[in-house]
Scaffold this motif. Structure first.
Motif, PDB file in Angstrom:
ATOM      1  N   SER A 156       2.154  13.799   4.999  1.00 18.64           N
ATOM      2  CA  SER A 156       1.740  12.687   4.142  1.00 18.64           C
ATOM      3  C   SER A 156       0.518  11.949   4.670  1.00 18.64           C
ATOM      4  O   SER A 156      -0.170  11.274   3.923  1.00 18.64           O
ATOM      5  CB  SER A 156       2.892  11.696   4.007  1.00 18.64           C
ATOM      6  OG  SER A 156       3.212  11.137   5.274  1.00 18.64           O
ATOM      7  N   GLY A 157       0.274  12.061   5.964  1.00 15.48           N
ATOM      8  CA  GLY A 157      -0.800  11.302   6.574  1.00 15.48           C
ATOM      9  C   GLY A 157      -0.364   9.870   6.818  1.00 15.48           C
ATOM     10  O   GLY A 157       0.711   9.444   6.384  1.00 15.48           O
ATOM     11  N   ARG A 158      -1.200   9.136   7.534  1.00 18.15           N
ATOM     12  CA  ARG A 158      -0.922   7.728   7.797  1.00 18.15           C
ATOM     13  C   ARG A 158      -2.246   6.988   7.913  1.00 18.15           C
ATOM     14  O   ARG A 158      -3.299   7.603   8.088  1.00 18.15           O
ATOM     15  CB  ARG A 158      -0.100   7.550   9.071  1.00 18.15           C
ATOM     16  CG  ARG A 158      -0.842   7.917  10.343  1.00 18.15           C
ATOM     17  CD  ARG A 158       0.030   7.749  11.557  1.00 18.15           C
ATOM     18  NE  ARG A 158      -0.711   8.076  12.771  1.00 18.15           N
ATOM     19  CZ  ARG A 158      -0.168   8.118  13.963  1.00 18.15           C
ATOM     20  NH1 ARG A 158       1.116   7.862  14.115  1.00 18.15           N
ATOM     21  NH2 ARG A 158      -0.895   8.419  15.007  1.00 18.15           N
ATOM     22  N   VAL A 159      -2.172   5.674   7.813  1.00 20.13           N
ATOM     23  CA  VAL A 159      -3.366   4.850   7.912  1.00 20.13           C
ATOM     24  C   VAL A 159      -3.159   3.836   9.034  1.00 20.13           C
ATOM     25  O   VAL A 159      -2.106   3.208   9.125  1.00 20.13           O
ATOM     26  CB  VAL A 159      -3.657   4.115   6.580  1.00 20.13           C
ATOM     27  CG1 VAL A 159      -4.896   3.256   6.710  1.00 20.13           C
ATOM     28  CG2 VAL A 159      -3.828   5.122   5.450  1.00 20.13           C
TER      29      VAL A 159
ATOM     30  N   ILE B 175       0.474   2.306   8.802  1.00 20.32           N
ATOM     31  CA  ILE B 175       1.078   2.267   7.472  1.00 20.32           C
ATOM     32  C   ILE B 175       1.282   3.700   6.987  1.00 20.32           C
ATOM     33  O   ILE B 175       0.330   4.461   6.862  1.00 20.32           O
ATOM     34  CB  ILE B 175       0.193   1.486   6.475  1.00 20.32           C
ATOM     35  CG1 ILE B 175       0.033   0.041   6.949  1.00 20.32           C
ATOM     36  CG2 ILE B 175       0.798   1.544   5.075  1.00 20.32           C
ATOM     37  CD1 ILE B 175      -0.853  -0.803   6.066  1.00 20.32           C
ATOM     38  N   TRP B 176       2.528   4.044   6.744  1.00 26.37           N
ATOM     39  CA  TRP B 176       2.892   5.343   6.185  1.00 26.37           C
ATOM     40  C   TRP B 176       3.080   5.187   4.684  1.00 26.37           C
ATOM     41  O   TRP B 176       3.590   4.154   4.229  1.00 26.37           O
ATOM     42  CB  TRP B 176       4.199   5.844   6.793  1.00 26.37           C
ATOM     43  CG  TRP B 176       4.155   6.139   8.249  1.00 26.37           C
ATOM     44  CD1 TRP B 176       4.508   5.305   9.260  1.00 26.37           C
ATOM     45  CD2 TRP B 176       3.738   7.358   8.872  1.00 26.37           C
ATOM     46  NE1 TRP B 176       4.341   5.939  10.467  1.00 26.37           N
ATOM     47  CE2 TRP B 176       3.875   7.191  10.258  1.00 26.37           C
ATOM     48  CE3 TRP B 176       3.268   8.580   8.376  1.00 26.37           C
ATOM     49  CZ2 TRP B 176       3.562   8.197  11.165  1.00 26.37           C
ATOM     50  CZ3 TRP B 176       2.960   9.585   9.276  1.00 26.37           C
ATOM     51  CH2 TRP B 176       3.106   9.382  10.658  1.00 26.37           C
TER      52      TRP B 176
ATOM     53  N   ILE C 167      -4.023   4.218  -0.021  1.00 29.20           N
ATOM     54  CA  ILE C 167      -3.749   3.118   0.914  1.00 29.20           C
ATOM     55  C   ILE C 167      -5.032   2.730   1.641  1.00 29.20           C
ATOM     56  O   ILE C 167      -5.359   1.548   1.765  1.00 29.20           O
ATOM     57  CB  ILE C 167      -2.628   3.504   1.897  1.00 29.20           C
ATOM     58  CG1 ILE C 167      -1.300   3.668   1.150  1.00 29.20           C
ATOM     59  CG2 ILE C 167      -2.502   2.471   3.015  1.00 29.20           C
ATOM     60  CD1 ILE C 167      -0.181   4.270   1.966  1.00 29.20           C
ATOM     61  N   LEU C 168      -5.773   3.725   2.089  1.00 31.28           N
ATOM     62  CA  LEU C 168      -7.032   3.469   2.793  1.00 31.28           C
ATOM     63  C   LEU C 168      -8.024   2.722   1.892  1.00 31.28           C
ATOM     64  O   LEU C 168      -8.636   1.734   2.318  1.00 31.28           O
ATOM     65  CB  LEU C 168      -7.642   4.789   3.271  1.00 31.28           C
ATOM     66  CG  LEU C 168      -8.950   4.694   4.045  1.00 31.28           C
ATOM     67  CD1 LEU C 168      -8.740   3.957   5.368  1.00 31.28           C
ATOM     68  CD2 LEU C 168      -9.519   6.072   4.295  1.00 31.28           C
ATOM     69  N   ARG C 169      -8.167   3.160   0.640  1.00 27.73           N
ATOM     70  CA  ARG C 169      -9.077   2.481  -0.295  1.00 27.73           C
ATOM     71  C   ARG C 169      -8.655   1.033  -0.544  1.00 27.73           C
ATOM     72  O   ARG C 169      -9.494   0.140  -0.605  1.00 27.73           O
ATOM     73  CB  ARG C 169      -9.167   3.255  -1.612  1.00 27.73           C
ATOM     74  CG  ARG C 169     -10.029   4.498  -1.507  1.00 27.73           C
ATOM     75  CD  ARG C 169     -10.286   5.130  -2.862  1.00 27.73           C
ATOM     76  NE  ARG C 169      -9.095   5.651  -3.511  1.00 27.73           N
ATOM     77  CZ  ARG C 169      -8.541   6.835  -3.248  1.00 27.73           C
ATOM     78  NH1 ARG C 169      -9.094   7.627  -2.355  1.00 27.73           N
ATOM     79  NH2 ARG C 169      -7.469   7.237  -3.889  1.00 27.73           N
TER      80      ARG C 169
ATOM     81  N   ASP D 235       3.630  -8.405   4.559  1.00 26.15           N
ATOM     82  CA  ASP D 235       2.589  -9.047   3.754  1.00 26.15           C
ATOM     83  C   ASP D 235       1.494  -8.051   3.368  1.00 26.15           C
ATOM     84  O   ASP D 235       1.080  -7.996   2.214  1.00 26.15           O
ATOM     85  CB  ASP D 235       1.970 -10.233   4.496  1.00 26.15           C
ATOM     86  CG  ASP D 235       2.955 -11.369   4.702  1.00 26.15           C
ATOM     87  OD1 ASP D 235       3.970 -11.427   3.974  1.00 26.15           O
ATOM     88  OD2 ASP D 235       2.720 -12.198   5.606  1.00 26.15           O
ATOM     89  N   ILE D 236       1.021  -7.282   4.327  1.00 31.47           N
ATOM     90  CA  ILE D 236      -0.048  -6.321   4.043  1.00 31.47           C
ATOM     91  C   ILE D 236       0.469  -5.189   3.151  1.00 31.47           C
ATOM     92  O   ILE D 236      -0.239  -4.700   2.279  1.00 31.47           O
ATOM     93  CB  ILE D 236      -0.719  -5.786   5.337  1.00 31.47           C
ATOM     94  CG1 ILE D 236      -2.021  -5.066   5.002  1.00 31.47           C
ATOM     95  CG2 ILE D 236       0.185  -4.882   6.114  1.00 31.47           C
ATOM     96  CD1 ILE D 236      -3.105  -5.926   4.477  1.00 31.47           C
ATOM     97  N   LEU D 237       1.729  -4.782   3.337  1.00 26.80           N
ATOM     98  CA  LEU D 237       2.304  -3.728   2.490  1.00 26.80           C
ATOM     99  C   LEU D 237       2.378  -4.175   1.035  1.00 26.80           C
ATOM    100  O   LEU D 237       2.065  -3.400   0.121  1.00 26.80           O
ATOM    101  CB  LEU D 237       3.693  -3.331   2.993  1.00 26.80           C
ATOM    102  CG  LEU D 237       3.759  -2.630   4.348  1.00 26.80           C
ATOM    103  CD1 LEU D 237       5.214  -2.387   4.743  1.00 26.80           C
ATOM    104  CD2 LEU D 237       2.979  -1.338   4.347  1.00 26.80           C
TER     105      LEU D 237
END
Length: 91
Positions: A61-64, A3-4, A34-36, A74-76
């Motif tokens: 930006s990083g990613r998870v 997930i970006w 996003i991680l939290r 759905d998860i987004l």
């Protein structure tokens, strides 16, 4: 599943990487938010903060990365709603 932040960023257009409807998206989400949100959903997730979204390689930006067997959309949507509600609480 990766997930970006661009996937749920309301400042991005669909062609720039946003994958959910504008009304469901969040302004400038961070990888940490996003991680939290994923951990709040009790999903196994980890962040890679040194990565850049390929379409905007100059922004770090990083990613998870998350273990999830359902549909990505759905998860987004779940993550975006959680971040939105958290931002409203903090105002």
């Amino acid at each position: 599943m990766i997930i970006w932040p661009a996937y749920i960023d309301s400042r991005k257009s669909r062609s720039e990487g946003r994958r959910i409807p504008l009304e469901d998206s969040v302004e400038a989400p961070s990888s940490g938010e996003i991680l939290r949100a994923l951990r709040k959903l009790q999903l196994d997730a980890r962040m890679e903060s040194d990565k850049s979204y390929p379409a905007s390689w100059w922004e770090s930006s990083g990613r998870v990365i998350v273990e999830y067997d359902g549909r990505k959309k759905d998860i987004l949507l779940k993550v975006a709603r959680l971040i939105k509600s958290q931002k409203k609480k903090n105002k």
